[in-house]
Write a protein that holds these residues in place. Structure first.
Motif, PDB file in Angstrom:
ATOM      1  N   TYR A  23       0.851  -1.187   0.000  1.00 18.22           N
ATOM      2  CA  TYR A  23       0.000   0.000   0.000  1.00 18.22           C
ATOM      3  C   TYR A  23       0.897   1.251   0.000  1.00 18.22           C
ATOM      4  O   TYR A  23       1.922   1.311   0.691  1.00 18.22           O
ATOM      5  CB  TYR A  23      -0.919   0.022   1.223  1.00 18.22           C
ATOM      6  N   GLU A  24       0.477   2.268  -0.762  1.00 24.15           N
ATOM      7  CA  GLU A  24       1.253   3.500  -0.849  1.00 24.15           C
ATOM      8  C   GLU A  24       0.303   4.680  -0.996  1.00 24.15           C
ATOM      9  O   GLU A  24      -0.597   4.665  -1.849  1.00 24.15           O
ATOM     10  CB  GLU A  24       2.198   3.441  -2.061  1.00 24.15           C
ATOM     11  N   GLU A  25       0.457   5.672  -0.158  1.00 24.58           N
ATOM     12  CA  GLU A  25      -0.377   6.872  -0.217  1.00 24.58           C
ATOM     13  C   GLU A  25       0.345   7.952  -1.008  1.00 24.58           C
ATOM     14  O   GLU A  25       1.493   8.291  -0.720  1.00 24.58           O
ATOM     15  CB  GLU A  25      -0.706   7.370   1.188  1.00 24.58           C
ATOM     16  N   ALA A  26      -0.338   8.472  -2.055  1.00 25.76           N
ATOM     17  CA  ALA A  26       0.250   9.513  -2.908  1.00 25.76           C
ATOM     18  C   ALA A  26      -0.807  10.570  -3.171  1.00 25.76           C
ATOM     19  O   ALA A  26      -1.862  10.271  -3.744  1.00 25.76           O
ATOM     20  CB  ALA A  26       0.750   8.919  -4.218  1.00 25.76           C
ATOM     21  N   ASP A  27      -0.509  11.828  -2.719  1.00 24.98           N
ATOM     22  CA  ASP A  27      -1.455  12.932  -2.864  1.00 24.98           C
ATOM     23  C   ASP A  27      -2.785  12.561  -2.210  1.00 24.98           C
ATOM     24  O   ASP A  27      -2.842  12.290  -1.016  1.00 24.98           O
ATOM     25  CB  ASP A  27      -1.626  13.287  -4.345  1.00 24.98           C
ATOM     26  N   GLU A  28      -3.856  12.522  -2.981  1.00 20.93           N
ATOM     27  CA  GLU A  28      -5.183  12.195  -2.438  1.00 20.93           C
ATOM     28  C   GLU A  28      -5.626  10.804  -2.853  1.00 20.93           C
ATOM     29  O   GLU A  28      -6.810  10.526  -2.974  1.00 20.93           O
ATOM     30  CB  GLU A  28      -6.203  13.235  -2.915  1.00 20.93           C
ATOM     31  N   GLU A  29      -4.672   9.929  -3.118  1.00 19.26           N
ATOM     32  CA  GLU A  29      -4.986   8.575  -3.561  1.00 19.26           C
ATOM     33  C   GLU A  29      -4.235   7.550  -2.736  1.00 19.26           C
ATOM     34  O   GLU A  29      -3.139   7.809  -2.221  1.00 19.26           O
ATOM     35  CB  GLU A  29      -4.603   8.385  -5.041  1.00 19.26           C
ATOM     36  N   LEU A  30      -4.857   6.383  -2.600  1.00 23.73           N
ATOM     37  CA  LEU A  30      -4.191   5.221  -2.027  1.00 23.73           C
ATOM     38  C   LEU A  30      -3.866   4.274  -3.174  1.00 23.73           C
ATOM     39  O   LEU A  30      -4.757   3.886  -3.936  1.00 23.73           O
ATOM     40  CB  LEU A  30      -5.089   4.514  -1.017  1.00 23.73           C
ATOM     41  N   LEU A  31      -2.596   3.923  -3.348  1.00 23.95           N
ATOM     42  CA  LEU A  31      -2.179   3.002  -4.389  1.00 23.95           C
ATOM     43  C   LEU A  31      -2.030   1.610  -3.784  1.00 23.95           C
ATOM     44  O   LEU A  31      -1.317   1.428  -2.780  1.00 23.95           O
ATOM     45  CB  LEU A  31      -0.852   3.443  -5.010  1.00 23.95           C
ATOM     46  N   ILE A  32      -2.735   0.647  -4.367  1.00 26.65           N
ATOM     47  CA  ILE A  32      -2.631  -0.749  -3.938  1.00 26.65           C
ATOM     48  C   ILE A  32      -1.858  -1.492  -5.022  1.00 26.65           C
ATOM     49  O   ILE A  32      -2.329  -1.611  -6.161  1.00 26.65           O
ATOM     50  CB  ILE A  32      -4.017  -1.379  -3.733  1.00 26.65           C
ATOM     51  N   HIS A  33      -0.673  -1.974  -4.697  1.00 21.57           N
ATOM     52  CA  HIS A  33       0.192  -2.640  -5.662  1.00 21.57           C
ATOM     53  C   HIS A  33       0.088  -4.152  -5.492  1.00 21.57           C
ATOM     54  O   HIS A  33       0.213  -4.667  -4.385  1.00 21.57           O
ATOM     55  CB  HIS A  33       1.652  -2.218  -5.463  1.00 21.57           C
ATOM     56  N   VAL A  34      -0.163  -4.837  -6.600  1.00 22.85           N
ATOM     57  CA  VAL A  34      -0.142  -6.312  -6.636  1.00 22.85           C
ATOM     58  C   VAL A  34       0.904  -6.704  -7.663  1.00 22.85           C
ATOM     59  O   VAL A  34       0.770  -6.398  -8.850  1.00 22.85           O
ATOM     60  CB  VAL A  34      -1.524  -6.887  -7.023  1.00 22.85           C
ATOM     61  N   GLU A  35       1.963  -7.371  -7.198  1.00 21.89           N
ATOM     62  CA  GLU A  35       3.053  -7.710  -8.108  1.00 21.89           C
ATOM     63  C   GLU A  35       3.547  -9.128  -7.861  1.00 21.89           C
ATOM     64  O   GLU A  35       3.354  -9.688  -6.782  1.00 21.89           O
ATOM     65  CB  GLU A  35       4.190  -6.699  -7.974  1.00 21.89           C
ATOM     66  N   ASN A  36       4.159  -9.676  -8.878  1.00 26.66           N
ATOM     67  CA  ASN A  36       4.664 -11.045  -8.777  1.00 26.66           C
ATOM     68  C   ASN A  36       6.024 -11.146  -9.462  1.00 26.66           C
ATOM     69  O   ASN A  36       6.402 -10.311 -10.284  1.00 26.66           O
ATOM     70  CB  ASN A  36       3.675 -12.027  -9.426  1.00 26.66           C
ATOM     71  N   SER A  37       6.733 -12.205  -9.113  1.00 25.83           N
ATOM     72  CA  SER A  37       8.017 -12.464  -9.756  1.00 25.83           C
ATOM     73  C   SER A  37       7.788 -13.125 -11.101  1.00 25.83           C
ATOM     74  O   SER A  37       6.674 -13.510 -11.439  1.00 25.83           O
ATOM     75  CB  SER A  37       8.879 -13.359  -8.861  1.00 25.83           C
ATOM     76  N   GLY A  38       8.825 -13.265 -11.875  1.00 21.21           N
ATOM     77  CA  GLY A  38       8.708 -13.891 -13.185  1.00 21.21           C
ATOM     78  C   GLY A  38       9.651 -13.242 -14.171  1.00 21.21           C
ATOM     79  O   GLY A  38      10.634 -12.591 -13.809  1.00 21.21           O
ATOM     80  N   ARG A  39       9.284 -13.377 -15.446  1.00 19.84           N
ATOM     81  CA  ARG A  39      10.119 -12.829 -16.523  1.00 19.84           C
ATOM     82  C   ARG A  39       9.233 -12.021 -17.473  1.00 19.84           C
ATOM     83  O   ARG A  39       8.880 -12.470 -18.556  1.00 19.84           O
ATOM     84  CB  ARG A  39      10.837 -13.952 -17.272  1.00 19.84           C
ATOM     85  N   MET A  40       8.832 -10.862 -17.042  1.00 19.20           N
ATOM     86  CA  MET A  40       7.966  -9.997 -17.843  1.00 19.20           C
ATOM     87  C   MET A  40       8.818  -9.177 -18.810  1.00 19.20           C
ATOM     88  O   MET A  40       9.654  -8.381 -18.408  1.00 19.20           O
ATOM     89  CB  MET A  40       7.156  -9.066 -16.930  1.00 19.20           C
ATOM     90  N   GLU A  41       8.603  -9.427 -20.107  1.00 12.82           N
ATOM     91  CA  GLU A  41       9.321  -8.686 -21.137  1.00 12.82           C
ATOM     92  C   GLU A  41       8.632  -7.327 -21.364  1.00 12.82           C
ATOM     93  O   GLU A  41       7.421  -7.183 -21.183  1.00 12.82           O
ATOM     94  CB  GLU A  41       9.353  -9.470 -22.445  1.00 12.82           C
ATOM     95  N   GLU A  42       9.401  -6.350 -21.811  1.00  6.70           N
ATOM     96  CA  GLU A  42       8.845  -5.022 -22.084  1.00  6.70           C
ATOM     97  C   GLU A  42       7.796  -5.082 -23.191  1.00  6.70           C
ATOM     98  O   GLU A  42       6.794  -4.360 -23.161  1.00  6.70           O
ATOM     99  CB  GLU A  42       9.974  -4.066 -22.484  1.00  6.70           C
ATOM    100  N   LYS A  43       8.029  -5.983 -24.148  1.00  7.14           N
ATOM    101  CA  LYS A  43       7.072  -6.144 -25.255  1.00  7.14           C
ATOM    102  C   LYS A  43       5.746  -6.683 -24.734  1.00  7.14           C
ATOM    103  O   LYS A  43       4.673  -6.248 -25.158  1.00  7.14           O
ATOM    104  CB  LYS A  43       7.666  -7.083 -26.310  1.00  7.14           C
TER     105      LYS A  43
END
Length: 576
Positions: A500-520
């Protein structure tokens, strides 16, 4: 002197009226001639448009039906060549009744699946002639040769076989393809799909523009009529002097056929010309009648134009259209005794504005209902799949004596399904949403124990008050298990992290995982997420983004990026 002056004024009025009358008469004659010329040109133009539109319609219909039949032909070919069919034939006399019934039950389920696959399918059946065995969705039975003899007796190469008003697509599996394919001794199995002829005829009916039009389908050799919307036969058709037209029982029809019917059929359309001729005659009569009315109306309208037309239109109607143009759909023209001449016009304008306002509101409501329906559909899809896996997980845990783990899974499983099925309301507090997603993550963590490591902290209490739409967190967690865990290679591990991250007037909820995500790959996901097309492989992301946009009134509520863990990072923007 006054009489002379009055006489001059009267002569001037008569002179002015005479020239105005001549001008309007000339205008009426020019208008009539112009309308006649325009009618002749437009008649030819719209006739070509109607003909082209109908050609496009039958080409579209022909392509759709051909695609469906091609799919069914491929399905029949694949079904009769499946290993289970050959295993049943070879092992029928050498296995016990349990194993034989199990193989027949698998084939029965396959027939049921094909019956439900396509609306053009009435029924599907597998026949093993050497065993006199028939299997369909209702079960299996021993039958005589009469059940399938009509297919072998015809020995036709048409991909659609007609028999007693019914249509079939069938595929034969031979024992040896070097021998005669029609020989009963060389036939291992026959898979028969009976087509829904009523639906095909209904599709032909929908393609007609007029009730008197006729559509019919023939075999590729054009010597047998498969389906028709009228009572016709080849011998009743006669060629007309016009190559593009044909006669049926003395009536003239515009004759056209589909561009390509594939290998299954040819589609023909006969457009009735009688109605068009009647319309043309009425149009000419209406033009002449309209011309006479114009001459009389112009004389009267000229006298009343300025006082009773120009001023009311300029003052009220023009202003009213400006209001509508500025999107002020609530504006209505006040109807008073002073503008009684245009009362009906103003009433119609008010009615039109009210209808536009209503339709716009209805369209917005409809869009909301569609989004709700999509959400309900997504919610309904979660239960069965997840429920089965959860039961099997509990079974394994109980079997190996993991009492504490089993209790924890049962507790979270109860919370999960209570939230899905019993809790009312479309909106929930963010704390409830996080708790629901954590229950899901805990259950899945036990299911993939040793494979996935979950870092999912509790929501800080200061954010508990936030209200959000239901099911915006759990589908993101589910995507990790669906698209990342399911594609793991041996001895690979996955990290799932929620922060969780608070920025300005918003709460950002980040869901992330490991792996091999290519830019493409990341760029492709972004294009699909913010594009206009509905991409099935990211339906959950699009659904969540759309619902949050509507709920918070913002343009982008969901963003994707590459995670520091190596995989995908999805961030939700929740307004504080």
């Amino acid at each position: 002197m006054e009489k002379i002056e009055m006489k001059r004024e009267n002569n001037f009025i008569r002179y002015l009226f005479k020239w105005l009358l001549l001008i309007f008469a000339a205008f009426a004659i020019v208008s009539i001639c112009f309308n006649l010329i325009t009618y002749i040109r437009e008649k030819r133009y719209y006739s070509e448009i109607i003909e082209q539109e109908q050609r496009d319609r039958i080409n579209y219909l022909s392509k759709n039906i051909n695609d469906e039949l091609t799919t069914l032909k491929i399905t029949a070919s694949m079904a009769v060549k499946e290993d289970i069919v050959q295993d049943l034939y070879c092992q029928y006399d050498f296995v016990n009744s349990y194993e034989r019934n199990k193989m027949m039950e698998d084939i029965r389920k396959r027939c049921l699946e094909i019956d439900n696959l396509n609306s053009f399918v009435s029924s599907s059946t597998l026949i093993l002639p050497g065993k006199n065995l028939k299997i369909d969705r209702d079960g299996y039975d021993i039958v005589d040769e009469d059940v399938y003899a009509f297919l072998l007796n015809g020995k036709r190469n048409d991909l659609i076989h007609m028999e007693n008003g019914k249509a079939y697509i069938f595929e034969i599996l031979n024992k040896n393809y070097l021998f005669d394919k029609w020989s009963e001794d060389n036939i291992l199995g026959i898979f028969i799909i009976e087509l829904n002829t009523g639906l095909i005829r209904q599709e032909l009916q929908y393609a007609k523009m007029m009730d008197a039009d006729v559509l019919f389908m023939t075999n590729p050799d054009k010597d047998t009529i498969y389906f028709t919307t009228g009572d016709i036969a080849f011998q009743n058709l006669e060629h007309s002097e016009n190559k593009e037209k044909i006669l049926l029982d003395g009536e003239e029809y515009l004759f056209m056929n589909s561009k390509d019917g594939g290998d299954f059929f040819s589609l023909y359309y006969m457009q009735d010309q009688g109605f068009l001729h009647l319309i043309q005659e009425k149009m000419i009569t209406n033009i002449l009648l309209f011309a006479g009315i114009i001459v009389l109306t112009i004389l009267v309208a000229f006298l009343l134009f300025y006082k009773r037309v120009f001023q009311p239109l300029e003052i009220l109607l023009v202003d009213a259209f400006e209001q509508i143009k500025e999107s002020n759909l609530s504006y209505r023209i006040p109807v008073t005794k002073n503008n009684v001449v245009f009362t009906r016009l103003y009433q119609n304008f008010n009615y039109m504005a009210e209808r536009i306002d209503t339709l716009v509101s209805r369209e917005l409501k409809q869009e909301i209902l569609v989004n709700q329906a999509n959400y309900k559909h997504l919610q309904a899809q979660i239960n069965p799949h997840f429920m089965y896996n959860s039961y099997f997980l509990l079974y394994r845990m109980i079997k190996r004596g993991d009492k504490e783990g089993s209790l924890l899974v049962c507790e979270n499983l109860g919370k999960f399904f209570k939230y899905i099925n019993r809790d009312s309301g479309e909106n929930k507090s963010l704390s409830d949403e996080i708790s629901h997603a954590r229950s899901y993550a805990i259950i899945q963590g036990y299911r993939y124990q040793g494979i996935i490591h979950v870092d999912f902290p509790e929501l800080p209490q200061r954010y508990n008050y936030i209200v959000v739409p239901r099911l915006i967190i759990q589908p993101l967690i589910e995507n990790v298990f669906k698209y990342v865990v399911s594609e793991l290679e041996e001895e690979e591990e996955v990290k799932l992290k929620v922060s969780y991250e608070e920025a300005d007037e918003e709460l950002l909820i980040h869901v992330e995982n490991s792996g091999r995500m290519e830019e493409k790959q990341l760029e492709e996901i972004r294009k699909k997420l913010y594009g206009t097309k509905k991409e099935e492989d990211i339906t959950a992301l699009m659904n969540i983004n759309t619902r949050l946009n509507v709920f918070f009134g913002q343009e982008r509520s969901l963003e994707t990026d590459k995670s520091v863990l190596g995989g995908l990072k999805v961030s939700l923007h929740v307004r504080l």
